[in-house]
Design a protein around this motif. Sequence first.
Motif, PDB file in Angstrom:
ATOM      1  N   GLU A   1       0.901  -1.525  -0.105  1.00  0.00           N
ATOM      2  CA  GLU A   1       0.278   0.187   0.539  1.00  0.00           C
ATOM      3  C   GLU A   1       0.894   1.045   0.418  1.00  0.00           C
ATOM      4  OE1 GLU A   1      -3.240   0.079   3.019  1.00  0.00           O
ATOM      5  OE2 GLU A   1      -3.179  -1.913   2.399  1.00  0.00           O
ATOM      6  N   GLN A   2       0.544   2.001  -1.009  1.00  0.00           N
ATOM      7  CA  GLN A   2       1.454   3.252  -1.066  1.00  0.00           C
ATOM      8  C   GLN A   2       0.685   4.704  -0.970  1.00  0.00           C
ATOM      9  OE1 GLN A   2       3.593   2.568  -4.861  1.00  0.00           O
ATOM     10  NE2 GLN A   2       5.257   2.673  -3.737  1.00  0.00           N
ATOM     11  N   TYR A   3       1.493   5.355  -0.631  1.00  0.00           N
ATOM     12  CA  TYR A   3       0.453   6.789  -0.990  1.00  0.00           C
ATOM     13  C   TYR A   3       1.430   7.782  -0.485  1.00  0.00           C
ATOM     14  CZ  TYR A   3       0.963   6.500   5.008  1.00  0.00           C
ATOM     15  OH  TYR A   3       0.889   7.072   5.843  1.00  0.00           O
ATOM     16  N   ILE A   4       0.803   9.488  -1.143  1.00  0.00           N
ATOM     17  CA  ILE A   4       1.805  10.048  -0.724  1.00  0.00           C
ATOM     18  C   ILE A   4       1.719  11.525  -0.653  1.00  0.00           C
ATOM     19  CG2 ILE A   4       3.211  12.346  -2.654  1.00  0.00           C
ATOM     20  CD1 ILE A   4       2.212   9.548  -4.834  1.00  0.00           C
ATOM     21  N   VAL A   5       2.396  12.176   0.886  1.00  0.00           N
ATOM     22  CA  VAL A   5       2.223  12.745   1.901  1.00  0.00           C
ATOM     23  C   VAL A   5       2.844  14.049   1.957  1.00  0.00           C
ATOM     24  CG1 VAL A   5       0.396  11.846   3.163  1.00  0.00           C
ATOM     25  CG2 VAL A   5       2.533  11.783   3.278  1.00  0.00           C
ATOM     26  N   PRO A   6       2.271  15.435   1.869  1.00  0.00           N
ATOM     27  CA  PRO A   6       3.197  16.083   2.061  1.00  0.00           C
ATOM     28  C   PRO A   6       4.347  16.035   2.824  1.00  0.00           C
ATOM     29  CG  PRO A   6       1.393  17.227   2.174  1.00  0.00           C
ATOM     30  CD  PRO A   6       1.104  16.066   1.799  1.00  0.00           C
ATOM     31  N   VAL A   7       5.535  16.392   3.604  1.00  0.00           N
ATOM     32  CA  VAL A   7       6.449  15.561   4.933  1.00  0.00           C
ATOM     33  C   VAL A   7       6.007  16.513   6.045  1.00  0.00           C
ATOM     34  CG1 VAL A   7       8.624  16.473   5.796  1.00  0.00           C
ATOM     35  CG2 VAL A   7       8.664  15.302   3.474  1.00  0.00           C
ATOM     36  N   ASP A   8       5.036  17.334   6.248  1.00  0.00           N
ATOM     37  CA  ASP A   8       4.757  18.235   7.353  1.00  0.00           C
ATOM     38  C   ASP A   8       4.275  17.320   7.882  1.00  0.00           C
ATOM     39  OD1 ASP A   8       6.348  19.702   6.890  1.00  0.00           O
ATOM     40  OD2 ASP A   8       4.831  21.701   6.475  1.00  0.00           O
ATOM     41  N   GLY A   9       3.411  16.470   7.644  1.00  0.00           N
ATOM     42  CA  GLY A   9       2.020  15.981   8.007  1.00  0.00           C
ATOM     43  C   GLY A   9       2.246  13.576   7.535  1.00  0.00           C
ATOM     44  N   ALA A  10       3.475  14.277   7.676  1.00  0.00           N
ATOM     45  CA  ALA A  10       4.213  12.412   7.356  1.00  0.00           C
ATOM     46  C   ALA A  10       3.730  10.991   8.292  1.00  0.00           C
ATOM     47  CB  ALA A  10       4.857  12.445   6.676  1.00  0.00           C
ATOM     48  N   LEU A  11       4.494  11.924   9.612  1.00  0.00           N
ATOM     49  CA  LEU A  11       4.511  11.111  10.885  1.00  0.00           C
ATOM     50  C   LEU A  11       2.874  10.918  11.248  1.00  0.00           C
ATOM     51  CD1 LEU A  11       6.735   9.725  12.550  1.00  0.00           C
ATOM     52  CD2 LEU A  11       6.984  11.556  13.794  1.00  0.00           C
ATOM     53  N   ALA A  12       2.309  11.642  11.371  1.00  0.00           N
ATOM     54  CA  ALA A  12       1.079  11.953  11.444  1.00  0.00           C
ATOM     55  C   ALA A  12       0.757  10.859  11.160  1.00  0.00           C
ATOM     56  CB  ALA A  12       0.181  13.278  12.503  1.00  0.00           C
ATOM     57  N   SER A  13       0.000  10.574  10.337  1.00  0.00           N
ATOM     58  CA  SER A  13      -0.551  10.434   9.212  1.00  0.00           C
ATOM     59  C   SER A  13       0.109   8.623   9.421  1.00  0.00           C
ATOM     60  CB  SER A  13      -0.460  10.611   7.617  1.00  0.00           C
ATOM     61  OG  SER A  13       0.328  10.417   7.023  1.00  0.00           O
ATOM     62  N   PHE A  14       0.754   8.577   9.206  1.00  0.00           N
ATOM     63  CA  PHE A  14       2.002   6.858   9.270  1.00  0.00           C
ATOM     64  C   PHE A  14       1.263   6.345  10.541  1.00  0.00           C
ATOM     65  CE2 PHE A  14       5.184   4.703  10.604  1.00  0.00           C
ATOM     66  CZ  PHE A  14       5.593   3.469   9.352  1.00  0.00           C
ATOM     67  N   GLU A  15       1.232   7.331  11.825  1.00  0.00           N
ATOM     68  CA  GLU A  15       1.256   6.257  13.206  1.00  0.00           C
ATOM     69  C   GLU A  15      -0.063   6.391  13.103  1.00  0.00           C
ATOM     70  OE1 GLU A  15       2.624   9.284  15.634  1.00  0.00           O
ATOM     71  OE2 GLU A  15       4.786   8.593  16.129  1.00  0.00           O
ATOM     72  N   ARG A  16      -0.501   7.236  12.592  1.00  0.00           N
ATOM     73  CA  ARG A  16      -2.241   7.046  12.731  1.00  0.00           C
ATOM     74  C   ARG A  16      -2.588   5.338  11.905  1.00  0.00           C
ATOM     75  NH1 ARG A  16      -4.027  11.942  11.294  1.00  0.00           N
ATOM     76  NH2 ARG A  16      -3.948  12.002   8.917  1.00  0.00           N
ATOM     77  N   LYS A  17      -1.978   4.839  10.186  1.00  0.00           N
ATOM     78  CA  LYS A  17      -2.238   3.726   9.943  1.00  0.00           C
ATOM     79  C   LYS A  17      -1.824   2.426  10.411  1.00  0.00           C
ATOM     80  CE  LYS A  17      -2.543   4.445   5.476  1.00  0.00           C
ATOM     81  NZ  LYS A  17      -4.028   4.323   4.426  1.00  0.00           N
ATOM     82  N   ILE A  18      -0.544   2.901  11.475  1.00  0.00           N
ATOM     83  CA  ILE A  18       0.469   1.773  12.158  1.00  0.00           C
ATOM     84  C   ILE A  18      -0.922   1.972  12.985  1.00  0.00           C
ATOM     85  CG2 ILE A  18       2.406   1.192  13.484  1.00  0.00           C
ATOM     86  CD1 ILE A  18       3.209   0.668  11.100  1.00  0.00           C
TER      87      ILE A  18
END
Length: 503
Positions: free
Chosen positions: A239-256
């Motif tokens: 599964e791949q997704y592209i995000v702005p760097v600033d919100g990347a960590l928060a969105s990654f943590e949500r996914k996890i």
Amino acid sequence: MIPRKWRTWLWMSLAAGLALVVLTVGPAMLHLVRVTWNDADQIEVLPPGYVDDVSRMNKTKVSEVWEIPLDEQAAEQQLRELLVKAQADGLRISIAGARHSMGGHTIYPGGVSINMLPFNRMKLNPSGTILHVQAGARWSEIIPYLEQHGRSVEVMQSDNSFTVGGSLSVNCHGWQYGRPPIASTVESFRLMKADGTIVRCSRGENKELFSLALGGYGLFGIILDVELRVVANERLRLEQYIVPVDGALASFERKILEKPDVRMVYARLNISPDKLFQEVIISMFFPDPSGEIPGLEEPGSMKLRRAVFRGSAASAYGKKLRWEAETKIQPLLAGSIFSRNQLLNESADWYLDRSMDSTDILHEYFIPRATAGSFLGEMRQIIPKHRGDVLNVTVRDINTDPDTFLRYADQPVSAFVLFFSQSRTPAADARMRDMTREMIDASIRHGGRYYLPYRLHATGDQLHRAYPQARSFFDLKRQHDPRETFQNQFYLRYGGQTVGDPE
Ligand SMILES: Cc1cc2nc3c(=O)[nH]c(=O)nc-3n(C[C@H](O)[C@H](O)[C@H](O)COP(=O)(O)OP(=O)(O)OC[C@H]3O[C@@H](n4cnc5c(N)ncnc54)[C@H](O)[C@@H]3O)c2cc1C
């Protein structure tokens, strides 16, 4: 019969469509053809008696390249004799696997260079959980062997080009999510010490040597063979997704949180100069037992992938094109189902520079998650300031390493892996040195460390600030190897007793 008016209209539409295709695809095609045309294989065949590493910046004369015999008993006997002679004659010995370290870690000027590559036998235990493997075996030999038994490597680098001995001695890591470095998968290994004796090292036996030789850069002895824990090969879905760097960590943590069983993860930053490190593509691989595990096969479209990758060197257009190709076209071509073994079994050869004039240089920084965003902000300033030609940046997650002495992950860290192209000239190397030192200072300011197997640009002061345990590490080296038989350029630069703070 189509009326004349309509025919004219049809022709004009076709011509306009063709012009549009030529205007959009044409420059990309031209760029890729030019890159392929200029991409000659000019790697120098070294004269006898010389060795180098993958950086092609460390060509050095040695007294001998010593090939380890294939046969285990002959190898041990002859190694012992070599060490006795070295101790008597004051010879220095360095140990080489696949030579993918970049700072002469496998080289000592005028010394004997042991080539471990022929020492590559392996056997899986009956329950399929432990691989007994000789230290010269490369992952490219191990993965096809494990594939036959439905097994796979637990922790390794992102490519298959490296030996087990070299991987243990730098304590490598990969993109296996949430895992510590490779030492965590080692049950035990046999080490030939400087006096020729062989000891088994594990968490219960010769504990100190276990923690020193793992991540010990060949300074404590020769790792002969290893008992390595292995895991099941698996069918994985991307599964791949592209995000702005600033919100990347928060969105990654949500996914996890939603899907915690992720197996492998890496994030790749956009390197186009106009969007430098502003966007990130995150690739996550989840177990998908709904079908057959795909078999190991040769990866496809390698010539095109190489042209797209190499075309990003010294070209803002090429960097942009690559981002477009890798975020929009490659996911369509590659599909979304993989086997774990297929993902791990990719060679570094397809993308490495082969030209006379330039080479590829890696950097890596391990930063605590809390300060990773601010470190990235500094990277964005430092690299353009020094005109660093960055071709790739991936970010990985590494868990705490409880096993090794000279550890780089003393807490969970984000690993920033940066891949640069540089000219093979003293001036370009001096520019890289200045940039590396600024990057190292930034990593230390952010509570992090830098990776040791690359160019030796760090000052002694930086080494000791990043690794406060380094002095004890070098003292222990001299306790275990009082004649300093095992040596390399890394030890020469930072480890000697008289060396205070090399500049
Ligand atoms: C393109 C590229 C990609 C890389 N990717 C990663 C990555 O994803 N993760 C990562 O952690 N690192 C990575 N590295 C860095 C690193 O150099 C390798 O992880 C590792 O060193 C490669 O193994 P090698 O067989 O080439 O080791 P070598 O370069 O041959 O040796 C490395 C060190 O190990 C010692 N050594 C080798 N064999 C033995 C032995 N049998 N006994 C004792 N000492 C020994 C050598 O003396 C030397 O000090 C990468 C390097 C390159 C060039």
